[in-house]
Design an enzyme around this catalytic site. Structure first.
Site: not given
Ligand code: ADP
Length: 453
Positions: A170-171, A206-207, A296, A298, A301, A342
């Protein structure tokens, strides 16, 4: 093989809200009985009224209800359910839950504990992907605990970097770091936040890719080694890393890139002998290079946009896969353009602060190409205890332009009185020239100014 509809007689849905209802709708079409579970605060929810049977599993606190495995299993046993669908969130990616179901002889409609373990933990997932030759975002080889190691990784990938909780979702709990002097503090806060939010302090680095798009691929796998993909979903419109609008096809993905990303996603699923529906999330850069972010294991959404474009019921596919049906010979042909907004019980005029409460009016739009997935109704009280999403508005049309126009008019018809929602925000996005151009990245909303009325 017996026909799948006779394999499962009764499915318990271990979830609430729109997804619980969504799953039960498919069960009803397939002639499968349903069991709802609910917390005390959800007693008046539609999913409870809609199900053939309903069991109260505890108080509002998720830990004591929707996340409580013994109570869910007891509900499944008393009602004689032969399968459990976990929906999304809550226990959907919990390997223990999948395992407990297997030991109790109740089919978990989702992957096995082994598959969840290989993919649920984001850091392990990246190692699995590297082994399968799928490009990943460059970063730390494992979890990072000390500053020295964090500095080494950041120097190698170059700044900015992003610190991410391995158990995240969920970010939540991610931190972007622009220079070495910020690293120590960010690492410590990220670790303690991760511990608090997910009960796991593990973080990796991560980068931080600048100006990427979020493009994910929907896959379906059966128990016989067949995996197919159902194209991409573009989820680039995000606020604080959380998705708000999703669409398919992506405005920037052409047939050649779709094939490349689709092949990589299928390879990813095959690498773990995956079973069921899953999503491989990628970041896509300006050069059309893409990098695996996470899988994911599962239903997502945003699955309805794929359902509309591919004319497929993904919940039904999950049930069929769990029942052992083969995907061999199945063909899914895409058509048109589908967008989802949403609708959250949040106030866009006040930094999207939560806005729970009683719905005095809840009038949903309709007409050609319009779909609303929601558990809400007039007089329903949106509780403050759970996720703020109250509805998903999905439209489908021939082209992106037509879909945007249709979404605009559907949003105008969507009337909610009693609480604040994100409807006015979505209306403005639909009219925004940058959104309409299709040329933006995940930072789009950083510069988007919501105009207060
Ligand atoms: P969650 O599982 O909490 O949703 P995610 O790994 O899917 O987390 O990342 C959610 C969002 O965060 C991505 O869609 C992107 O916009 C941003 N993000 C995540 N990792 C990176 C990255 N290495 N570089 C740039 N943006 C990132």
């Amino acid at each position: 093989m017996p026909s799948p509809t006779t394999v499962f007689k009764k499915i318990l849905v271990a979830n609430r809200g729109e997804i619980a209802l969504r799953i039960m709708q498919t069960c009803r079409e397939m002639g499968i009985s349903t069991v709802a579970v609910y917390s005390k605060v959800d007693a008046d929810s539609i999913h409870v009224k809609y199900a053939d049977e309903a069991v109260c599993i505890g108080p509002a606190l998720s830990r004591e209800s929707y996340l409580n495995i013994p109570r869910l299993m007891a509900a499944a046993e008393v009602t004689n359910a032969d399968a459990i669908h976990p929906g999304y969130g809550f226990l959907a990616e919990n390997a223990d839950f999948s395992d407990v179901c297997a030991s109790a002889g109740i089919k978990f409609i989702g992957p096995s504990a082994r598959m969840i373990n290989q993919m649920g933990d984001k850091n392990t997932a990246k190692s699995t992907m590297i082994a399968a030759n799928v490009p990943v975002v460059p970063g730390s080889p494992g979890l990072v605990t000390d500053l020295k190691e964090a500095i080494e990784v950041a120097n190698k990938t170059g700044y900015p970097v992003i610190i991410k909780p391995t158990a995240g979702g969920g970010g939540k709990g991610m931190r972007v770091v622009h220079e070495e002097s910020q690293l120590e503090k960010a690492l410590n806060t990220a670790r303690s936040e991760a511990e608090q939010a997910f009960g796991n302090s593990g973080v990796y680095i991560e980068k931080f890719l600048e100006n990427p798009r979020h493009v994910e691929i929907q896959i379906l796998s059966d128990q016989h080694g067949n995996t197919i993909h159902l194209g991409e979903r573009d989820c680039t419109v995000q606020r604080r890393h959380q998705k708000l609008i999703e669409e398919t096809p992506s405005p920037v993905v052409d047939e050649a890139l779709r094939k490349k990303m689709g092949d990589a996603a299928v390879a990813a699923a095959r690498a773990i002998n995956y079973e069921g529906a899953g999503t491989i999330e990628f970041l896509l850069d300006r050069h059309k290079d893409f990098y695996f972010m996470e899988m994911n294991t599962r239903i997502q959404v945003e699955h309805p946009v794929t359902e509309e474009r591919y004319d497929v019921d993904i919940v039904k596919e999950q049930i069929l896969a769990a029942a052992g049906e083969s995907l061999k010979g199945r063909v899914f042909t895409p058509k048109g353009h589908s967008i989802e907004c949403r609708i959250n019980a949040e106030d866009p005029e006040h930094m999207f602060r939560p806005s729970p409460g009683k719905l005095q009016v809840f009038h949903t739009p309709g007409g050609h190409g319009v779909r609303v997935d929601s558990h809400c109704y007039a007089s329903y009280v949106v509780p403050s205890n759970y996720d703020s999403m109250i509805a998903k508005l999905i439209v489908t049309a021939h082209t992106r332009e037509e879909a945007i126009e249709r979404m605009s008019r559907a949003l105008d018809e969507f009337i909610v009185v009693g609480i604040s929602t994100t409807i006015p925000f979505h209306k403005q996005v639909m009219h925004n020239p940058v959104f309409r151009s299709g040329d933006y990245d995940t930072s789009f909303l950083d510069s988007f100014r919501f105009e207060k009325k």
